[in-house]
Design a protein around this motif. Structure first.
Motif, short mmCIF file in Angstrom:
data_model
loop_
_atom_site.label_atom_id
_atom_site.label_comp_id
_atom_site.label_asym_id
_atom_site.label_seq_id
_atom_site.Cartn_x
_atom_site.Cartn_y
_atom_site.Cartn_z
N HIS A 346 0.83 -1.21 0.00
CA HIS A 346 0.00 0.00 0.00
C HIS A 346 0.87 1.26 0.00
CE1 HIS A 346 -3.26 2.77 0.95
NE2 HIS A 346 -2.50 3.26 1.92
N ALA A 347 1.95 1.23 0.77
CA ALA A 347 2.81 2.41 0.85
C ALA A 347 3.45 2.73 -0.50
CB ALA A 347 3.90 2.18 1.90
N HIS A 348 3.74 1.71 -1.31
CA HIS A 348 4.42 1.93 -2.58
C HIS A 348 3.47 2.10 -3.76
CE1 HIS A 348 7.81 0.31 -0.21
NE2 HIS A 348 8.57 1.01 -1.04
N THR A 349 2.24 1.60 -3.64
CA THR A 349 1.32 1.63 -4.78
C THR A 349 0.05 2.42 -4.52
OG1 THR A 349 0.14 -0.40 -4.13
CG2 THR A 349 2.16 -0.67 -5.45
N GLY A 350 -0.33 2.54 -3.25
CA GLY A 350 -1.58 3.21 -2.93
C GLY A 350 -2.81 2.38 -3.21
N TRP A 351 -2.64 1.09 -3.49
CA TRP A 351 -3.78 0.22 -3.77
C TRP A 351 -4.71 0.18 -2.56
CZ3 TRP A 351 -1.10 -4.65 -6.29
CH2 TRP A 351 -0.59 -4.27 -7.55
N PRO A 352 -6.01 0.03 -2.79
CA PRO A 352 -6.97 -0.03 -1.68
C PRO A 352 -6.86 -1.34 -0.90
CG PRO A 352 -8.09 -0.38 -3.76
CD PRO A 352 -6.68 0.01 -4.10
N ALA A 353 -7.53 -1.38 0.25
CA ALA A 353 -7.38 -2.50 1.17
C ALA A 353 -7.93 -3.81 0.61
CB ALA A 353 -8.06 -2.17 2.50
N ALA A 354 -9.10 -3.77 -0.03
CA ALA A 354 -9.77 -5.02 -0.42
C ALA A 354 -8.91 -5.94 -1.29
CB ALA A 354 -11.10 -4.71 -1.09
#
Length: 395
Positions: A346-354
């Motif tokens: 998440h820190a490197h891509t910003g992808w959401p949690a799901a």
């Protein structure tokens, strides 16, 4: 965790499940008070429905950890990332209670007819190889991909911490756990020691039912009249689940009796009281109603009773066996490794949690299969035989 560390059961058809030939078959006849002990290495019956239920519990616990009990960015509450699922996933921690319920059933089934030495050897062979691999894998991942903010576990374990964790006794030795999910293993180990003492007396219907009754009475009386040491031994918070599981196995092996039914009902009532308190202790940052918890525990009791009485005997799907094999390593691996993967991606891509949560589950199920295939399967029988000694090897 039965916990997740239960026996790998062996498959047989319902008509041949009786393992003591001069006792009446399951769900028929009168319970016998004594009978010759069967050979320790005789194949144990398999109940595939238990395997599927165990994997459901492991996934529920993972859902709780991933979707509720941590923060993706260390700032926002979990509900910010899983706004619709969080209010459901919060109850996933109850998978631990169901694990203990299943453990009582399976440990009684796997220990019946075994000597204390054979029983403890089988337990060590079942638990330790996968545990060693998972401790080392977890330590390696959290060292390479550390997570230090906003999660229940953080930091990099020292070499000493890892070495002590490999004994499975860090809680007893007051050493930080590499992963906090290991706390359930210390609970399981105490149950195994209880049950090993029972196998020393020789397992019969009457002795096992008496043991369950005495333990249940102690679980009610001890907290109000003893110091912490005896309370730690009796485990009043978790005892009803183990006792209920053992009792249900007696129902499965023999038949339901008034004694056994009374024990299960008493355990269920104590479980409802305990789980109510457990929910009140959960503070995820949003309101958590208490009423779903007793409903979930009641459903678990009903499902396991149905399994014990043969309602699921026709479920012989092969994938259930695979599900059971993955449960223990997945439970041991999922929390800290999952946190590290989700948080760093998440820190490197910003992808959401799901998608991150789903991806972590799929990845760790794959790693769990590798641990089962290349660690558990070759080392489990080898370690068990080593601990049994020459006499068992000759058998």
């Amino acid at each position: 965790m039965t916990t997740p560390g239960e026996d790998q059961q062996t498959k047989s058809n319902p008509p041949t499940r009786t393992v003591r030939p001069n006792l009446p078959g399951p769900r028929g006849g009168s319970p016998g008070a004594g009978a010759p002990v069967v050979p320790a290495l005789q194949r144990r019956p398999r109940l595939p429905a238990l395997d599927g239920l165990r994997l459901i519990c492991a996934l529920a616990v993972a859902g709780y950890h991933y979707g509720v009990s941590w923060r993706l960015d260390g700032i926002h509450p979990p509900a910010h990332f899983v706004p619709h699922a969080g209010h459901v996933l919060i109850y996933g921690f109850l998978g631990v209670e169901v694990f203990f319920l299943i453990s009582g059933f399976v440990i009684c089934m796997s220990g019946w007819g075994r000597s204390p030495r054979d029983f403890l050897a089988s337990r060590a062979g079942r638990l330790y190889p996968a545990f060693w691999a998972c401790v080392l894998l977890t330590a390696a991942v959290v060292t390479v991909l550390p997570v230090t903010l906003g999660v229940p576990v953080s930091g990099q374990p020292s070499v000493t911490d890892v070495a002590v964790n490999l004994t499975m006794l860090p809680d007893l030795l007051n050493v930080p756990m590499v992963d906090t999910v290991y706390w359930t293993l210390w609970v399981e180990l105490r149950f195994y020691l209880f049950f090993a003492c029972l196998t020393w007396t020789g397992l019969t219907y009457r002795r096992t039912a008496t043991f369950c009754t005495a333990w249940l009475v102690a679980a009610v009386v001890v907290p109000a009249h003893s110091q912490s040491l005896l309370t730690d031994i009796v485990m009043p918070q978790w005892a009803p689940y183990f006792i209920a599981g053992v009792t249900m196995y007696l129902m499965h092996r023999h038949r339901p009796t008034a004694w056994l039914c009374a024990l299960v009902v008493a355990c269920w009532l104590l479980s409802l009281q305990s789980v109510h308190v457990r929910v009140l202790d959960v503070h995820p940052g949003f309101p958590v109603p208490t009423w779903p918890a007793p409903v979930i525990i009641t459903i678990a009791y009903v499902v396991l009773i149905a399994i014990a009485l043969g309602a699921t005997d026709r479920l012989t799907w092969r994938w259930l066996t695979t599900a059971g094999a993955l449960t223990y390593p997945f439970y041991l691996l999922h929390q800290r490794i999952g946190y590290s993967i989700i948080r760093n991606v998440h820190a490197h891509t910003g992808w959401p949690a799901a998608p991150l949560i789903l991806g972590a589950v799929v990845l760790l199920l794959g790693v769990s299969w590798l641990v089962h295939r290349f660690v558990e399967r070759p080392l489990m029988p080898a370690l068990g035989s080593l601990l049994r000694g020459r006499r068992a090897r000759a058998a």
